[in-house]
Scaffold this motif. Structure first.
Motif, PDB file in Angstrom:
ATOM      1  N   ASP A 227       0.851  -1.181   0.000  1.00 23.96           N
ATOM      2  CA  ASP A 227       0.000   0.000   0.000  1.00 23.96           C
ATOM      3  C   ASP A 227       0.892   1.237   0.000  1.00 23.96           C
ATOM      4  N   TYR A 228       0.733   2.110  -0.987  1.00 20.30           N
ATOM      5  CA  TYR A 228       1.485   3.363  -1.042  1.00 20.30           C
ATOM      6  C   TYR A 228       0.513   4.515  -0.843  1.00 20.30           C
ATOM      7  N   ASN A 229       0.997   5.631  -0.325  1.00 23.26           N
ATOM      8  CA  ASN A 229       0.106   6.776  -0.154  1.00 23.26           C
ATOM      9  C   ASN A 229       0.777   8.060  -0.598  1.00 23.26           C
ATOM     10  N   ALA A 230      -0.051   9.091  -0.760  1.00 24.49           N
ATOM     11  CA  ALA A 230       0.415  10.395  -1.236  1.00 24.49           C
ATOM     12  C   ALA A 230       0.409  11.424  -0.117  1.00 24.49           C
ATOM     13  N   SER A 231       0.660  10.965   1.103  1.00 21.34           N
ATOM     14  CA  SER A 231       0.523  11.864   2.249  1.00 21.34           C
ATOM     15  C   SER A 231       1.813  12.566   2.641  1.00 21.34           C
ATOM     16  N   ASN A 232       2.958  12.008   2.197  1.00 20.20           N
ATOM     17  CA  ASN A 232       4.263  12.546   2.623  1.00 20.20           C
ATOM     18  C   ASN A 232       4.373  12.601   4.148  1.00 20.20           C
ATOM     19  N   GLY A 233       3.792  11.596   4.803  1.00 23.41           N
ATOM     20  CA  GLY A 233       3.859  11.548   6.262  1.00 23.41           C
ATOM     21  C   GLY A 233       2.741  12.290   6.961  1.00 23.41           C
ATOM     22  N   SER A 234       1.941  13.023   6.216  1.00 25.61           N
ATOM     23  CA  SER A 234       0.839  13.789   6.805  1.00 25.61           C
ATOM     24  C   SER A 234      -0.412  12.927   6.887  1.00 25.61           C
ATOM     25  N   SER A 235      -1.290  13.254   7.820  1.00 24.39           N
ATOM     26  CA  SER A 235      -2.560  12.533   7.940  1.00 24.39           C
ATOM     27  C   SER A 235      -3.560  12.992   6.891  1.00 24.39           C
ATOM     28  N   ASP A 236      -3.285  14.123   6.249  1.00 25.60           N
ATOM     29  CA  ASP A 236      -4.160  14.673   5.205  1.00 25.60           C
ATOM     30  C   ASP A 236      -3.716  14.135   3.846  1.00 25.60           C
ATOM     31  N   ARG A 237      -4.342  13.086   3.400  1.00 25.11           N
ATOM     32  CA  ARG A 237      -3.946  12.444   2.155  1.00 25.11           C
ATOM     33  C   ARG A 237      -4.677  13.059   0.960  1.00 25.11           C
ATOM     34  N   SER A 238      -3.930  13.267  -0.093  1.00 25.04           N
ATOM     35  CA  SER A 238      -4.488  13.838  -1.312  1.00 25.04           C
ATOM     36  C   SER A 238      -4.944  12.725  -2.241  1.00 25.04           C
ATOM     37  N   ALA A 239      -6.070  12.922  -2.905  1.00 23.02           N
ATOM     38  CA  ALA A 239      -6.607  11.914  -3.819  1.00 23.02           C
ATOM     39  C   ALA A 239      -5.591  11.588  -4.909  1.00 23.02           C
ATOM     40  N   ILE A 240      -5.421  10.295  -5.189  1.00 20.90           N
ATOM     41  CA  ILE A 240      -4.603   9.852  -6.313  1.00 20.90           C
ATOM     42  C   ILE A 240      -5.546   9.585  -7.473  1.00 20.90           C
ATOM     43  N   ASN A 241      -5.458  10.419  -8.507  1.00 20.12           N
ATOM     44  CA  ASN A 241      -6.399  10.361  -9.620  1.00 20.12           C
ATOM     45  C   ASN A 241      -6.039   9.323 -10.672  1.00 20.12           C
ATOM     46  N   SER A 242      -4.753   8.977 -10.764  1.00 23.32           N
ATOM     47  CA  SER A 242      -4.305   8.142 -11.881  1.00 23.32           C
ATOM     48  C   SER A 242      -3.122   7.282 -11.456  1.00 23.32           C
ATOM     49  N   CYS A 243      -3.080   6.043 -11.976  1.00 23.30           N
ATOM     50  CA  CYS A 243      -1.927   5.164 -11.752  1.00 23.30           C
ATOM     51  C   CYS A 243      -1.620   4.436 -13.059  1.00 23.30           C
ATOM     52  N   ASN A 244      -0.333   4.305 -13.356  1.00 25.21           N
ATOM     53  CA  ASN A 244       0.082   3.694 -14.615  1.00 25.21           C
ATOM     54  C   ASN A 244       1.336   2.854 -14.386  1.00 25.21           C
ATOM     55  N   LEU A 245       1.332   1.636 -14.906  1.00 24.63           N
ATOM     56  CA  LEU A 245       2.443   0.703 -14.718  1.00 24.63           C
ATOM     57  C   LEU A 245       3.493   0.874 -15.809  1.00 24.63           C
ATOM     58  N   ALA A 246       4.748   0.622 -15.444  1.00 22.13           N
ATOM     59  CA  ALA A 246       5.839   0.605 -16.419  1.00 22.13           C
ATOM     60  C   ALA A 246       6.890  -0.391 -15.946  1.00 22.13           C
ATOM     61  N   SER A 247       7.735  -0.846 -16.877  1.00 20.77           N
ATOM     62  CA  SER A 247       8.768  -1.831 -16.573  1.00 20.77           C
ATOM     63  C   SER A 247      10.155  -1.221 -16.710  1.00 20.77           C
ATOM     64  N   TYR A 248      11.037  -1.557 -15.749  1.00 26.77           N
ATOM     65  CA  TYR A 248      12.430  -1.114 -15.772  1.00 26.77           C
ATOM     66  C   TYR A 248      13.329  -2.277 -15.362  1.00 26.77           C
ATOM     67  N   ASP A 249      14.283  -2.616 -16.216  1.00 29.76           N
ATOM     68  CA  ASP A 249      15.168  -3.749 -15.947  1.00 29.76           C
ATOM     69  C   ASP A 249      16.227  -3.434 -14.897  1.00 29.76           C
TER      70      ASP A 249
END
Length: 415
Positions: A227-249
């Protein structure tokens, strides 16, 4: 440090321009009584307004007479695709080949995803509506009903027999499309699910939402792996509108043992875009954040082009931010491009079209950005309302758009 935003020059044309070309031979719309459509050239500090008159010859062929220096450089025989020019500038416009009005009964569209075979499209919208459209003729083949509230995102599994959806009810649902039954429900978000993705063949999936989290799921056990979050340690989490996968060797996973529920995550990262204006990258196997870039404006959509290591982010102020991600430890915001102030609602990368990305916009335009030339290559016309989503078969020459009122348009590219 974010790059300076550059206003790009572009052409725009009347949304129904191609209807001026459809008059039958011998009709009143002839060489003596021309029809016309408007066309404009938009620059950073001014706009040139023009008009192109259309003369239909007795044999049905069209000739053009432009004003203010505008001209039609090329018209495809279908009369649905034309290249228009002004001075040194040219741009291709494509009109829809088919239009499906009655896809969603609630007249409220939010997402579309086309199967890899190209013959079916998932269409989601308001009041829990999720329907399967046959792309050849617009027939609704299946209705999938379980979400309460809007269906915000939908996606086909590689088999084209199973689908994934996320809704305002905070649930992620996995569907057996052939039986129209829910095969599994993933519960863990505390607010609406806004975007989803499928890893490899679908043992693991990802989702993000208004609760400010991005989750990696194990489908068979219906449990959260990480589970990842966009809070930067804050309890006030910002909505994550988009997620996209990519591959890196070249990912390095130090002191991290793979969860036995993980499949094919060793080289996978997730790019996310959030309401707090940040683009982030998470290493799934490494269980860590790789980088974060602040664009200072809500990010509605992110997409990665694996072939040339570019990531594009579509923002609420119309800005398209481009990142060079060849080195994930030193990511560069190489360009910020802007067409208008209208929000970019959805980005889509078509496989085989390296260095380009399609953007669906709040003003009804759908444009193809050339990230190498830093210009607009093509414009899909017809909509006069917000286009909320765009999709197509990975290697096909068709593209489908969904407008906010639930209208689906089908476009033929490159012909």
């Amino acid at each position: 440090m974010a790059a300076v935003t550059e206003r790009v020059n572009f052409l725009e044309v009347q949304s129904d321009w191609n209807e001026c070309l459809s008059a039958p031979a011998g009709s009143k719309q002839s060489n003596e009584t021309p029809n016309a459509f408007w066309v404009n050239a938009r620059f950073a500090d001014h706009t040139v307004y023009g008009r192109i008159q259309v003369h239909i010859q007795p044999d049905g062929r069209a000739s053009f007479e432009g004003e203010q220096g505008f001209d039609v450089a090329n018209l495809h025989p279908t009369k649905r695709r034309a290249t228009m020019c002004f001075q040194q500038q040219s741009q291709t416009f494509t009109a829809a080949s088919r239009l499906y009005n009655n896809v969603l009964t609630q007249r409220s569209g939010s997402c579309i995803d086309v199967s890899s075979s190209g013959d079916l499209a998932l269409c989601g919208g308001g009041d829990g509506e999720l329907r399967v459209l046959q792309t050849s003729d617009g027939t609704i083949t299946t209705e999938l009903s379980t979400h309460f509230g809007d269906v915000n995102c939908c996606k086909w599994f590689p088999s084209n027999k199973v689908a994934l959806s996320g809704g305002a009810d905070a649930r992620v649902c996995i569907w057996n499309v052939e039986t129209a039954e829910v095969a599994a429900t993933l519960k863990g978000h505390t607010a609406g699910v806004l975007d989803i993705g499928i890893i490899d063949r679908g043992r693991n999936v990802i989702s993000c939402g208004r609760d400010g989290t991005c989750k990696v799921w194990d489908v068979p056990t219906q449990t959260v792996i990480c589970d990842y979050n966009a809070s930067n340690g804050s309890s006030d989490r910002s909505a994550i509108n988009s997620c996209n996968l990519a591959s890196y060797d070249s990912l390095e996973h130090q002191n991290t043992t793979a969860d036995p529920r993980e499949v094919a995550t060793d080289d996978k990262v997730i790019f996310t875009g959030s309401d707090d204006g940040c683009v982030r990258c998470f290493d799934i196997r490494g269980r860590c954040s790789v980088f974060q870039q602040d664009l200072s404006v809500p990010v509605n959509s992110v997409v990665a082009s694996a072939t040339n290591y570019l990531v594009a982010a579509g923002c609420n102020d119309g800005k398209l931010a481009v990142f060079d991600v060849r080195n994930l430890k030193s990511v560069v915001n190489s360009r910020n491009l802007q067409r208008t102030d209208s929000p970019i609602l959805k980005l889509y990368h078509l496989d085989g079209a390296a260095g380009t990305v399609w953007a669906a916009n709040g003003d009804g335009s759908v444009v193809q950005w050339d990230l190498q030339k830093l210009s607009i290559a093509e414009d899909l016309t017809g909509a006069e309302e917000a286009v909320v989503s765009v999709s197509g078969p990975p290697l096909g020459n068709h593209l489908y758009t969904l407008s906010r009122s639930g209208v689906v348009r089908k476009y033929v590219l490159g012909v």
